[in-house]
Design an enzyme around this catalytic site. Structure first.
Site, PDB file in Angstrom:
ATOM      1  N   LYS A 227       0.843  -1.197   0.000  1.00  0.00           N
ATOM      2  CA  LYS A 227       0.000   0.000   0.000  1.00  0.00           C
ATOM      3  C   LYS A 227       0.879   1.249   0.000  1.00  0.00           C
ATOM      4  O   LYS A 227       2.087   1.180   0.256  1.00  0.00           O
ATOM      5  CB  LYS A 227      -0.930  -0.004   1.205  1.00  0.00           C
ATOM      6  CG  LYS A 227      -0.224   0.053   2.553  1.00  0.00           C
ATOM      7  CD  LYS A 227      -1.215   0.006   3.698  1.00  0.00           C
ATOM      8  CE  LYS A 227      -0.491   0.055   5.049  1.00  0.00           C
ATOM      9  NZ  LYS A 227      -1.438   0.070   6.177  1.00  0.00           N
TER      10      LYS A 227
ATOM     11  N   MET B  64      11.988  24.664  -0.159  1.00  0.00           N
ATOM     12  CA  MET B  64      11.082  23.799  -0.907  1.00  0.00           C
ATOM     13  C   MET B  64      11.807  22.845  -1.840  1.00  0.00           C
ATOM     14  O   MET B  64      11.464  21.668  -1.931  1.00  0.00           O
ATOM     15  CB  MET B  64      10.086  24.646  -1.705  1.00  0.00           C
ATOM     16  CG  MET B  64       9.032  23.827  -2.425  1.00  0.00           C
ATOM     17  SD  MET B  64       7.824  24.826  -3.313  1.00  0.00           S
ATOM     18  CE  MET B  64       6.937  25.582  -1.963  1.00  0.00           C
TER      19      MET B  64
ATOM     20  N   ARG C  64     -10.224   0.463  15.121  1.00  0.00           N
ATOM     21  CA  ARG C  64     -10.190   1.032  13.779  1.00  0.00           C
ATOM     22  C   ARG C  64     -11.235   0.274  12.980  1.00  0.00           C
ATOM     23  O   ARG C  64     -12.372   0.155  13.403  1.00  0.00           O
ATOM     24  CB  ARG C  64      -8.764   0.951  13.210  1.00  0.00           C
ATOM     25  CG  ARG C  64      -8.461   1.906  12.084  1.00  0.00           C
ATOM     26  CD  ARG C  64      -6.988   1.952  11.749  1.00  0.00           C
ATOM     27  NE  ARG C  64      -6.455   0.665  11.307  1.00  0.00           N
ATOM     28  CZ  ARG C  64      -5.212   0.475  10.863  1.00  0.00           C
ATOM     29  NH1 ARG C  64      -4.375   1.492  10.800  1.00  0.00           N
ATOM     30  NH2 ARG C  64      -4.797  -0.709  10.487  1.00  0.00           N
TER      31      ARG C  64
ATOM     32  N   TYR D  75      16.366  30.977   4.528  1.00  0.00           N
ATOM     33  CA  TYR D  75      15.261  31.742   5.094  1.00  0.00           C
ATOM     34  C   TYR D  75      15.406  31.893   6.603  1.00  0.00           C
ATOM     35  O   TYR D  75      15.725  30.937   7.314  1.00  0.00           O
ATOM     36  CB  TYR D  75      13.928  31.057   4.799  1.00  0.00           C
ATOM     37  CG  TYR D  75      13.544  31.059   3.347  1.00  0.00           C
ATOM     38  CD1 TYR D  75      13.378  32.247   2.641  1.00  0.00           C
ATOM     39  CD2 TYR D  75      13.331  29.861   2.666  1.00  0.00           C
ATOM     40  CE1 TYR D  75      13.012  32.242   1.300  1.00  0.00           C
ATOM     41  CE2 TYR D  75      12.966  29.845   1.332  1.00  0.00           C
ATOM     42  CZ  TYR D  75      12.808  31.048   0.648  1.00  0.00           C
ATOM     43  OH  TYR D  75      12.455  31.040  -0.670  1.00  0.00           O
TER      44      TYR D  75
END
Length: 395
Positions: free
Chosen positions: A57, A335, A158, A287
């Site tokens: 998954k 980023m 769950r 930054y």
């Protein structure tokens, strides 16, 4: 250039590095030999009656679902586990014919039609869901029943019907047309904990539910309970199938399980240096100017950042490997880029490969190291690498 979901495969490291050198700023490298080794280790650890389900998954925990599934099956896995219907369809479209269990819950007409068409095997969690399946299959059934897997909630809170209601739930499903029970299973909440108390309680609940079913003549064809941690903890938890996720990717669910079998990390995260420069003492970096150079230093810019899955919270907490040396990251991770103090490698050139996760020489940085610094788990680290990072496989 390859898209993120395609996985080129190379027969040796030199071919892989050459590909990366000419075409990629950053990439995820998948060692199929290590993957195969891990699957074989797990299969050998199990008794002959127990099959291995490779959990693929979330794009195989970020490793590339199709390539991982194919390699796992070739190496001894018998089943595949996914979370969603589209994940199962992706494997079928790739020509994979092994049984595929959908671990998540499906309810809609479109989902159920796709499950039947692609011969996937759903999880049934509640009587209401079972009735929906039966009603929809009535309209599309080709005569053969759909295999379904009954999920019992033994304490995870769950998905699943409460274990105490197992008899009523299983009897309902057993009497519905167009579906047949392929297995009954549950999921453990604390299998990676040093204290086995609650895991043992869940095991007892599962055993009680199965005993109640057998007492009225219902003999489940298949049982499964163990995830990776439980697989490595106690053979009594293995039953007919174990569902291994993290372990097939070469990481241990907990430090106390590291000596049970030999696993090899499958994933390495790499990027290239895009610029090298000298900055003066007192110069701020990135930054917020969180880092100020204490003296003249050499700085390298690397083409990878938080948009690729390198957590910004690792800023100034992480190291990378260059030429087998640990090199500190400085300033705020941005980023698309991050910066390194490479003063110890004065001849470093743009284009050189940086290993963020993986091995170089005698040094290794693993997803566990990042997870510890971020107070999270290695699963989250592995699943965080975005698809603009190509997956490149090495045999």
């Amino acid at each position: 250039m390859l898209s993120g979901k395609e996985t080129p495969t190379f027969t040796d490291q030199q071919q892989c590095d050459t590909y990366a050198w000419f075409s990629q700023r950053a990439w995820v490298e998948i060692d199929l030999g290590a993957l195969s080794h891990n699957v074989r280790q797990l299969v050998q650890f199990l008794s002959p009656r127990t099959q291995l389900m490779a959990v693929v998954k979330a794009d195989a925990y970020g490793h590339g679902a199709v390539t991982v599934a194919q390699t796992a099956l070739q190496s001894g896995a018998s089943w595949l586990g996914v979370a969603t219907v589209p994940e199962g369809i992706q494997l079928r479209e790739a020509g994979i014919k092994a049984p595929i269990l959908i671990l998540g819950a499906a309810h809609t007409l479109e989902q159920i039609q796709a499950i039947a068409h692609w011969q996937l095997q759903p999880t049934l969690c509640s009587p209401q869901q079972a009735l929906i399946f039966s009603d929809i299959l009535e309209t599309i059934n080709d005569g053969s029943p759909l295999p379904v897997h009954i999920k019992l909630d033994t304490g995870m809170s769950r998905l699943g019907t409460n274990w105490e209601d197992a008899v009523e739930f299983v009897q309902l499903v057993q009497n519905l047309p167009h579906i047949e029970i392929a297995s009954i299973y549950s999921h453990l909440a604390t299998a990676d904990d040093l204290d086995p108390t609650f895991m043992q309680e869940q095991h007892k609940r599962f055993e009680r539910a199965i005993a109640q079913l057998k007492s009225i003549g219902i003999n489940p064809p298949c049982l499964h309970l163990a995830n990776s941690a439980a697989t490595l903890t106690n053979p009594a938890l293995h039953y007919d199938i174990v569902r291994a996720g993290l372990a097939i990717y070469g990481l241990y669910p907990a430090t106390h399980l590291q000596n049970v079998i030999n696993l090899k990390p499958v994933l390495q995260l790499k990027a290239r240096v895009t610029q090298v420069k000298t900055i003066a003492a007192g110069t701020g970096v990135s930054y917020g100017q969180k880092f100020i150079a204490p003296q003249e230093m050499r700085l390298a810019v690397v083409g990878i950042g938080y948009a690729d899955g390198v957590p910004r919270h690792l800023s100034q907490q992480m190291q990378v490997l260059i030429r087998g040396r640990r090199i500190p990251q400085i300033g705020t991770i941005t980023m698309d880029q991050l910066m390194l103090d490479v003063s110890r490698i004065p001849d470093l050139q743009a284009g050189e490969i940086v290993t963020l996760l993986g091995e170089q020489g005698q040094e290794e940085i693993s997803a566990n190291h990042w997870a510890e610094k971020l107070n999270t788990i290695s699963w989250e680290i592995l699943c965080g690498f975005k698809h603009r990072l190509p997956r490149v496989a090495v045999m």
